[in-house]
Design an enzyme around this catalytic site. Structure first.
Site, PDB file in Angstrom:
ATOM      1  N   LYS A   1      -9.354   2.003  -1.929  1.00  0.00           N
ATOM      2  CA  LYS A   1      -9.577   1.472  -0.565  1.00  0.00           C
ATOM      3  C   LYS A   1     -10.922   1.922   0.013  1.00  0.00           C
ATOM      4  O   LYS A   1     -11.235   3.121   0.012  1.00  0.00           O
ATOM      5  CB  LYS A   1      -8.434   1.937   0.332  1.00  0.00           C
ATOM      6  CG  LYS A   1      -8.453   1.376   1.748  1.00  0.00           C
ATOM      7  CD  LYS A   1      -7.178   1.813   2.463  1.00  0.00           C
ATOM      8  CE  LYS A   1      -7.048   1.269   3.866  1.00  0.00           C
ATOM      9  NZ  LYS A   1      -5.762   1.686   4.488  1.00  0.00           N
TER      10      LYS A   1
ATOM     11  N   GLU B   1       0.866  -1.196   0.000  1.00  0.00           N
ATOM     12  CA  GLU B   1       0.000   0.000   0.000  1.00  0.00           C
ATOM     13  C   GLU B   1       0.900   1.243   0.000  1.00  0.00           C
ATOM     14  O   GLU B   1       1.932   1.254   0.663  1.00  0.00           O
ATOM     15  CB  GLU B   1      -0.838  -0.016   1.290  1.00  0.00           C
ATOM     16  CG  GLU B   1      -1.636   1.236   1.567  1.00  0.00           C
ATOM     17  CD  GLU B   1      -2.219   1.266   2.995  1.00  0.00           C
ATOM     18  OE1 GLU B   1      -1.570   0.767   3.945  1.00  0.00           O
ATOM     19  OE2 GLU B   1      -3.338   1.785   3.149  1.00  0.00           O
TER      20      GLU B   1
ATOM     21  N   ASN C   1      -6.932   6.253  -1.777  1.00  0.00           N
ATOM     22  CA  ASN C   1      -5.840   5.313  -1.482  1.00  0.00           C
ATOM     23  C   ASN C   1      -6.054   4.145  -2.454  1.00  0.00           C
ATOM     24  O   ASN C   1      -6.973   3.352  -2.282  1.00  0.00           O
ATOM     25  CB  ASN C   1      -5.931   4.879  -0.012  1.00  0.00           C
ATOM     26  CG  ASN C   1      -4.746   4.025   0.414  1.00  0.00           C
ATOM     27  OD1 ASN C   1      -4.055   3.445  -0.412  1.00  0.00           O
ATOM     28  ND2 ASN C   1      -4.541   3.940   1.721  1.00  0.00           N
TER      29      ASN C   1
ATOM     30  N   CYS D   1      -4.838  -3.002   2.834  1.00  0.00           N
ATOM     31  CA  CYS D   1      -4.529  -2.917   4.269  1.00  0.00           C
ATOM     32  C   CYS D   1      -5.719  -3.201   5.173  1.00  0.00           C
ATOM     33  O   CYS D   1      -6.111  -4.339   5.343  1.00  0.00           O
ATOM     34  CB  CYS D   1      -3.888  -1.574   4.592  1.00  0.00           C
ATOM     35  SG  CYS D   1      -3.110  -1.622   6.228  1.00  0.00           S
TER      36      CYS D   1
ATOM     37  N   GLU E   1      -6.118   8.838   7.658  1.00  0.00           N
ATOM     38  CA  GLU E   1      -6.651   8.391   6.353  1.00  0.00           C
ATOM     39  C   GLU E   1      -8.036   8.971   6.098  1.00  0.00           C
ATOM     40  O   GLU E   1      -8.397   9.269   4.968  1.00  0.00           O
ATOM     41  CB  GLU E   1      -6.697   6.866   6.287  1.00  0.00           C
ATOM     42  CG  GLU E   1      -5.339   6.246   6.097  1.00  0.00           C
ATOM     43  CD  GLU E   1      -5.416   4.817   5.609  1.00  0.00           C
ATOM     44  OE1 GLU E   1      -5.944   4.570   4.528  1.00  0.00           O
ATOM     45  OE2 GLU E   1      -4.931   3.937   6.357  1.00  0.00           O
TER      46      GLU E   1
ATOM     47  N   ASN F   1       0.341  -1.179   5.383  1.00  0.00           N
ATOM     48  CA  ASN F   1       1.276  -0.466   6.274  1.00  0.00           C
ATOM     49  C   ASN F   1       0.673  -0.582   7.663  1.00  0.00           C
ATOM     50  O   ASN F   1      -0.275   0.143   7.984  1.00  0.00           O
ATOM     51  CB  ASN F   1       1.326   1.034   5.960  1.00  0.00           C
ATOM     52  CG  ASN F   1       2.112   1.396   4.721  1.00  0.00           C
ATOM     53  OD1 ASN F   1       3.258   1.810   4.794  1.00  0.00           O
ATOM     54  ND2 ASN F   1       1.469   1.273   3.566  1.00  0.00           N
TER      55      ASN F   1
HETATM   56  N1  CDV Z   1      -2.925   1.437   6.572  1.00  0.00           N
HETATM   57  C1  CDV Z   1      -3.858   0.809   7.337  1.00  0.00           C
HETATM   58  O1  CDV Z   1      -4.987   0.601   6.905  1.00  0.00           O
HETATM   59  N2  CDV Z   1      -3.454   0.436   8.587  1.00  0.00           N
HETATM   60  C2  CDV Z   1      -4.343  -0.152   9.545  1.00  0.00           C
HETATM   61  C3  CDV Z   1      -3.921   0.202  10.952  1.00  0.00           C
HETATM   62  C4  CDV Z   1      -4.263   1.575  11.292  1.00  0.00           C
HETATM   63  C5  CDV Z   1      -4.566  -0.670  11.981  1.00  0.00           C
HETATM   64  C6  CDV Z   1      -4.406  -1.673   9.436  1.00  0.00           C
HETATM   65  O2  CDV Z   1      -5.528  -2.197   9.433  1.00  0.00           O
HETATM   66  O3  CDV Z   1      -3.383  -2.337   9.403  1.00  0.00           O
END
Ligand code: CDV
Length: 311
Positions: free
Chosen positions: A127, A47, A110, A172, A146, A197
């Site tokens: 996303k 990501e 995103n 993510c 975000e 991430n």
């Molecule tokens: N980049 C993300 O979406 N990170 C989230 C963190 C904030 C928990 C994740 O679900 O990994």
């Protein structure tokens, strides 16, 4: 004939704020060349793979924020990755911050794209589950903005016939939500690719560190098993601008088993050859949706968002 596909999960070590796109793209190309040497046909990057994870900072000026966004894909900085991938005959999945002029206004997402070995676009995903918050929260050691910097994705979860199978994408936080995988499962997905991430430390709640990695694997493995799909989840890892990203790039089989896991917090390529037909035993038996799902009892899932306990 067996439907095998060798996928390269191209984990990235940290990207610092001062690193330029050109420097990052050079790292992506290095991983791409290693993937080629190891017979990969698809390389999956994390990501927001072109910059540091910028939602950790509160920025007031839109120009400062927009410096982290791409206005075109490919653009001059990223073109060398597209050129090298086409030269080597490898497709790729790349996450980045997208600035789009759409419906007469500027929109920010995103985003992740899937590109085939000829360099042609297969598809785009934006996303949907944006974690974090929209306003500055002074009690946090770092922000997760975000919800401030991105709009919720507007493309749903499409899947595409590509790379010899049926491929979908998520990003993510999406991986933690069973709805993400089930929507693609209902479209017959055989491979879900997901960049992430994830900080080692949850700034909004007290959570033992070891739970973070366990929750990541649990989410990926259950998404794979409950939908009979391969999942390739690829991290940005390591100490990025004082924030430790926990890594944990992995491949989960349709059985739910983890079949490959990264061993470092740096740039690392995991190459794994998967049999796309290994999805069939799960899809045709325990999770034969047509046979076993009971949609007459699932309405609340789309009619209601938050939990409402009985009085
Ligand atoms: N980049 C993300 O979406 N990170 C989230 C963190 C904030 C928990 C994740 O679900 O990994």
């Amino acid at each position: 004939m067996a439907r095998t596909l060798t996928v390269g999960a191209a984990q990235l070590g940290p990207i610092q704020r001062s690193d330029t796109r050109k420097q990052v793209v050079r790292r992506l190309i290095e991983l791409l060349r290693e993937a080629h040497a190891r017979n990969c046909k698809l390389v999956v990057y994390p990501e927001l793979a072109l910059t540091t994870f910028f939602p950790r900072w509160m920025m007031e000026g839109q120009a400062e924020v927009d410096a982290f966004f791409e206005r075109a894909m490919p653009n001059a900085d990223v073109q060398p990755l597209f050129d090298e991938a086409r030269r080597l005959g490898i497709g790729f999945h790349l996450g980045y911050a997208e600035l789009a002029e759409q419906e007469g206004r500027t929109r920010r997402f995103n985003t992740a794209i899937l590109v085939d070995p000829n360099g042609d676009f297969v598809g785009k995903y934006r996303k949907i589950h944006l974690p974090g918050h929209a306003e500055y929260e002074p009690q946090r050691p770092f922000q997760h903005l975000e919800k401030r910097y991105f709009e919720v994705g507007d493309l749903g979860w499409p899947v595409w016939r590509a790379f010899g199978g049926i491929v979908g994408m998520c990003i993510c936080n999406d991986r933690r939500w069973p709805e993400t995988f089930r929507v693609m499962g209902l479209k017959g997905v055989e491979l879900v690719v997901c960049g992430f991430n994830t900080p080692e430390f949850n700034a909004s709640m007290v959570e033992p560190g070891h739970h973070r990695m366990m929750h990541h694997f649990l989410s990926v493995q259950s998404g794979a098993y409950q939908n009979g799909t391969w999942v390739v989840a690829v991290a940005k890892a390591g100490m990025e601008e004082g924030c430790m990203l926990h890594g944990g790039t992995c491949v989960a089989a349709p059985s739910g088993e983890l079949v490959a896991v990264a061993s470092t917090l740096g740039d690392e390529l995991l190459a794994y050859t998967m049999d796309l037909d290994a999805t069939a035993p799960i899809k045709n038996t325990i999770f034969n949706f047509a046979r076993h799902r009971r949609v007459e009892h699932y309405g609340i899932i789309v009619e209601q968002t938050g939990a409402i306990p009985p009085p």
